[in-house]
Structures are given as C-alpha cells and as structure tokens.
Design an enzyme around this catalytic site. Structure first.
Site, PDB file in Angstrom:
ATOM      1  N   LYS A  13       6.441   6.276   0.717  1.00 29.39           N
ATOM      2  CA  LYS A  13       6.764   6.077  -0.704  1.00 29.39           C
ATOM      3  C   LYS A  13       6.274   7.258  -1.538  1.00 29.39           C
ATOM      4  O   LYS A  13       7.017   7.827  -2.335  1.00 29.39           O
ATOM      5  CB  LYS A  13       6.108   4.790  -1.253  1.00 29.39           C
ATOM      6  N   ARG A  88       3.603  -5.269  -6.317  1.00 27.02           N
ATOM      7  CA  ARG A  88       3.174  -5.546  -4.946  1.00 27.02           C
ATOM      8  C   ARG A  88       3.049  -7.019  -4.639  1.00 27.02           C
ATOM      9  O   ARG A  88       2.635  -7.379  -3.542  1.00 27.02           O
ATOM     10  CB  ARG A  88       1.794  -4.930  -4.757  1.00 27.02           C
ATOM     11  N   ARG A 127      -2.989  11.008   8.011  1.00 26.87           N
ATOM     12  CA  ARG A 127      -2.780  11.543   6.653  1.00 26.87           C
ATOM     13  C   ARG A 127      -4.014  12.309   6.168  1.00 26.87           C
ATOM     14  O   ARG A 127      -5.142  11.863   6.324  1.00 26.87           O
ATOM     15  CB  ARG A 127      -2.502  10.402   5.663  1.00 26.87           C
ATOM     16  N   ARG A 160      -8.368   9.845   3.146  1.00 31.95           N
ATOM     17  CA  ARG A 160      -8.599   8.760   2.186  1.00 31.95           C
ATOM     18  C   ARG A 160      -9.557   7.732   2.771  1.00 31.95           C
ATOM     19  O   ARG A 160      -9.503   7.444   3.959  1.00 31.95           O
ATOM     20  CB  ARG A 160      -7.254   8.079   1.873  1.00 31.95           C
ATOM     21  N   ARG A 171      -4.377  -3.747   5.245  1.00 35.57           N
ATOM     22  CA  ARG A 171      -3.338  -3.343   4.274  1.00 35.57           C
ATOM     23  C   ARG A 171      -1.954  -3.753   4.767  1.00 35.57           C
ATOM     24  O   ARG A 171      -1.106  -4.201   3.990  1.00 35.57           O
ATOM     25  CB  ARG A 171      -3.401  -1.821   4.037  1.00 35.57           C
TER      26      ARG A 171
HETATM   27  P1  AP5 Z   1       2.800   8.539   2.236  1.00 34.64           P
HETATM   28  O1  AP5 Z   1       4.000   9.090   1.570  1.00 34.64           O
HETATM   29  O2  AP5 Z   1       1.457   8.912   1.706  1.00 34.64           O
HETATM   30  O3  AP5 Z   1       2.967   6.937   2.406  1.00 34.64           O
HETATM   31  P2  AP5 Z   1       2.911   5.775   1.336  1.00 34.64           P
HETATM   32  O4  AP5 Z   1       4.027   4.845   1.617  1.00 34.64           O
HETATM   33  O5  AP5 Z   1       2.799   6.334  -0.051  1.00 34.64           O
HETATM   34  O6  AP5 Z   1       1.586   5.085   1.831  1.00 34.64           O
HETATM   35  P3  AP5 Z   1       0.247   4.650   1.097  1.00 34.64           P
HETATM   36  O7  AP5 Z   1      -0.780   4.440   2.190  1.00 34.64           O
HETATM   37  O8  AP5 Z   1      -0.137   5.598   0.013  1.00 34.64           O
HETATM   38  O9  AP5 Z   1       0.641   3.310   0.525  1.00 34.64           O
HETATM   39  P4  AP5 Z   1      -0.296   2.205   0.158  1.00 34.64           P
HETATM   40  O10 AP5 Z   1       0.687   1.298  -0.430  1.00 34.64           O
HETATM   41  O11 AP5 Z   1      -1.162   1.613   1.197  1.00 34.64           O
HETATM   42  O12 AP5 Z   1      -1.374   2.932  -0.768  1.00 34.64           O
HETATM   43  P5  AP5 Z   1      -1.579   2.961  -2.330  1.00 34.64           P
HETATM   44  O13 AP5 Z   1      -2.188   4.251  -2.675  1.00 34.64           O
HETATM   45  O14 AP5 Z   1      -0.356   2.527  -3.038  1.00 34.64           O
HETATM   46  O15 AP5 Z   1       2.852   8.946   3.796  1.00 34.64           O
HETATM   47  C1  AP5 Z   1       1.829   8.550   4.685  1.00 34.64           C
HETATM   48  C2  AP5 Z   1       1.598   9.683   5.704  1.00 34.64           C
HETATM   49  O16 AP5 Z   1       2.792   9.855   6.492  1.00 34.64           O
HETATM   50  C3  AP5 Z   1       1.310  11.069   5.074  1.00 34.64           C
HETATM   51  O17 AP5 Z   1       0.419  11.755   5.887  1.00 34.64           O
HETATM   52  C4  AP5 Z   1       2.694  11.771   5.077  1.00 34.64           C
HETATM   53  O18 AP5 Z   1       2.545  13.170   5.159  1.00 34.64           O
HETATM   54  C5  AP5 Z   1       3.324  11.179   6.326  1.00 34.64           C
HETATM   55  N1  AP5 Z   1       4.772  11.060   6.251  1.00 34.64           N
HETATM   56  C6  AP5 Z   1       5.528  10.654   5.177  1.00 34.64           C
HETATM   57  N2  AP5 Z   1       6.834  10.655   5.497  1.00 34.64           N
HETATM   58  C7  AP5 Z   1       6.906  11.038   6.809  1.00 34.64           C
HETATM   59  C8  AP5 Z   1       7.990  11.227   7.728  1.00 34.64           C
HETATM   60  N3  AP5 Z   1       9.263  11.005   7.379  1.00 34.64           N
HETATM   61  N4  AP5 Z   1       7.677  11.618   8.985  1.00 34.64           N
HETATM   62  C9  AP5 Z   1       6.393  11.842   9.362  1.00 34.64           C
HETATM   63  N5  AP5 Z   1       5.338  11.692   8.542  1.00 34.64           N
HETATM   64  C10 AP5 Z   1       5.598  11.284   7.281  1.00 34.64           C
HETATM   65  O19 AP5 Z   1      -2.636   1.785  -2.534  1.00 34.64           O
HETATM   66  C11 AP5 Z   1      -3.981   1.904  -2.070  1.00 34.64           C
HETATM   67  C12 AP5 Z   1      -4.782   0.684  -2.524  1.00 34.64           C
HETATM   68  O20 AP5 Z   1      -4.806   0.627  -3.970  1.00 34.64           O
HETATM   69  C13 AP5 Z   1      -4.211  -0.680  -2.101  1.00 34.64           C
HETATM   70  O21 AP5 Z   1      -4.631  -1.060  -0.812  1.00 34.64           O
HETATM   71  C14 AP5 Z   1      -4.784  -1.606  -3.191  1.00 34.64           C
HETATM   72  O22 AP5 Z   1      -6.127  -1.902  -2.966  1.00 34.64           O
HETATM   73  C15 AP5 Z   1      -4.701  -0.718  -4.434  1.00 34.64           C
HETATM   74  N6  AP5 Z   1      -3.412  -0.864  -5.153  1.00 34.64           N
HETATM   75  C16 AP5 Z   1      -2.456   0.088  -5.327  1.00 34.64           C
HETATM   76  N7  AP5 Z   1      -1.427  -0.407  -6.032  1.00 34.64           N
HETATM   77  C17 AP5 Z   1      -1.739  -1.692  -6.315  1.00 34.64           C
HETATM   78  C18 AP5 Z   1      -1.064  -2.738  -6.990  1.00 34.64           C
HETATM   79  N8  AP5 Z   1       0.163  -2.566  -7.521  1.00 34.64           N
HETATM   80  N9  AP5 Z   1      -1.675  -3.951  -7.091  1.00 34.64           N
HETATM   81  C19 AP5 Z   1      -2.901  -4.152  -6.574  1.00 34.64           C
HETATM   82  N10 AP5 Z   1      -3.587  -3.210  -5.887  1.00 34.64           N
HETATM   83  C20 AP5 Z   1      -3.019  -1.990  -5.764  1.00 34.64           C
END
Ligand code: AP5
Length: 214
Positions: A13, A88, A127, A160, A171
């Site tokens: 994402k 979410r 990552r 991270r 997660r």
């Molecule tokens: P990346 O693009 O970083 O993946 P992502 O889908 O953004 O994954 P996240 O781990 O950031 O999502 P998340 O939902 O767990 O975390 P968030 O920060 O939102 O890609 C991942 C890796 O793969 C990278 O190394 C990239 O280079 C690689 N990659 C990408 N595309 C690729 C491809 N095609 N091929 C190969 N490699 C590839 O949330 C973190 C925490 O914050 C949550 O757990 C929660 O506690 C809190 N939080 C955030 N939002 C909310 C909310 N709305 N409500 C409540 N709590 C929240």
C-alpha cells in the site's frame, strides 16, 4: 482522484501510494506514518498509541479519526489523496463516510492490494527504510543499486519496530479479523478495484493504474 488503499500489512500500500503521489500529486495520507511520527516526537498522542502499535493492535478509532480529519481539511488535500492504512475496521469506514460527507467529497475507488499471505512475512521482515532519503527498501526484493545508493549516501537501513515476526503475525490476524471485511463494504458501494499485488513494484503499479482506469 480520492482513493482508499486496502490490503494486508506488506501488500505494498505504502509503496504504491508514494508512487501515485510522486506521479499524480495526490497526497499520500498514511495513518501509520502519522502515528510513527507522533511516537518519534513523543507527543501525548504518540505515547498513547505506542503500546498498541508495538503489539500490532489497532490504535483507538478516535485517535486516528482526529488525525485524518485534520489532514483532510488542509488545503493540499484538495489535489486528491490516497488513504494508506485508513479505514481499518467497520467503525472507521463509517467515520470516513461521515467526514467526507461533511466536506462534500466522494471517494473514486477503494483498491484492494491482493497478495498471498505467505509472501507477506518475507516482505515485512525484509523491509528497511533509508535513514538518509526515507525511501522504503527491501533487503530481499529491492535492486542492489537502490540499496547501494542509500549506503553510499551515508544512510543506514532502519527496521521498523513492529516488523518482527511475532508482531507481524498479530498484525496479519488483526487484518483478517477487522480490516478484510471492508472489502464487502466498498464492493457494495461499487468502489472496489482488486489489484494482483504480486510481482515487481513496476508490474503492480501498471496493474494499479489500469484498475483505476488511468
Ligand atoms: P509496503 O509498501 O511498506 O507495505 P504496506 O502495505 O504499506 O505495509 P505496512 O506494513 O506499512 O502496512 P501496515 O498496514 O501494517 O502498517 P501501517 O504503517 O499502516 O511494503 C512492504 C515491504 O515490501 C517493503 O519493504 C517494500 O519495499 C516491499 N514491497 C512492496 N511492493 C513490493 C513488490 N511488488 N515486490 C516486492 N517487494 C515489495 O500501520 C502500523 C501500525 O499503526 C498498525 O499496526 C496500528 O497499530 C497503527 N495504525 C495504522 N493505521 C491505523 C488505523 N487506521 N487505525 C488504527 N491503528 C492504525
């Protein structure tokens, strides 16, 4: 355009939302990035959010709603936006409908980044973020030149706090239980676009643009 990005942790994402921002000027609004910044700045909100984030649980709906409202009402959000990691759960989806209604805005699409769960663990444990450029990389999947570019600029590859196996497992469970049902919410509104998010970043990007009719 105004887009919601749905998808499991590691589905890409953030990677694709950043690319849309760079190419199209639509603001990437990542609740995860906003929360991590609040934790790093040791704000009251960050201190309240940290325990949930470290455990891989969702932070309270009120905290993220406040952040989203504040961000969507700034003038630059008028260029269009990509919501990365929000909503979410069912309550957040209702909250978002409400906020957009108040602002007189409508979503154009909700994109589901579809990836086999087996691939996600490797993407997340691999990552790293470049301390110099902020670029998100992957020790297993990023081209060597991109990793070298960071290191040669004097950057470090930072991991991270929540990208450890135990927290990742939780997660993924939280995603299955609370976020995956939103697929039906957006399908019922005719907004859902499914994107096969396996393959290279470029391949996925091409499919994403096609799914958005671009
Ligand atoms: P990346 O693009 O970083 O993946 P992502 O889908 O953004 O994954 P996240 O781990 O950031 O999502 P998340 O939902 O767990 O975390 P968030 O920060 O939102 O890609 C991942 C890796 O793969 C990278 O190394 C990239 O280079 C690689 N990659 C990408 N595309 C690729 C491809 N095609 N091929 C190969 N490699 C590839 O949330 C973190 C925490 O914050 C949550 O757990 C929660 O506690 C809190 N939080 C955030 N939002 C909310 C909310 N709305 N409500 C409540 N709590 C929240």
């Amino acid at each position: 355009m105004r887009i919601v990005m749905l998808g499991a942790p590691g589905s890409g994402k953030g990677t694709q939302a950043k690319r849309l921002e760079a190419e199209r000027g639509w603001l990437q609004i990542s609740t995860g990035d906003l929360l991590r910044q609040a934790v790093a700045d040791r704000t009251e909100l960050g201190l309240r959010a940290k325990a949930a984030m470290d455990a891989g649980e969702l932070v309270s709906d009120d905290i993220v709603l406040g952040m989203i409202k504040e961000r969507l009402t700034k003038p630059d959000a008028g260029r269009g936006f990509v919501l990365d990691g929000y909503p979410r759960n069912a309550k957040q989806a209702e909250d978002l409908d409400h906020v957009l209604g108040e602002l007189g805005l409508k979503l154009d699409a909700a994109v589901l980044m579809d990836v086999d769960f087996d691939i996600l663990m490797k993407r997340l444990t691999g990552r790293r973020t470049c301390s110099k450029t902020g670029k998100v990389l992957n020790i297993y999947f990023s081209p060597k030149e991109e990793i070298d570019e960071c290191l040669q600029a004097g950057g470090e590859l930072l991991r991270r706090d929540d990208d450890n196996e135990e927290t990742i497992r939780n997660r993924l469970e939280v995603y299955k239980r609370q976020t995956a049902p939103l697929v039906d919410h957006y399908a019922a509104r005719g907004l859902l676009r499914r994107v096969d998010a396996e393959g290279t970043v470029d391949e996925v990007h091409g499919r994403l643009l096609a799914a958005l009719g671009l």
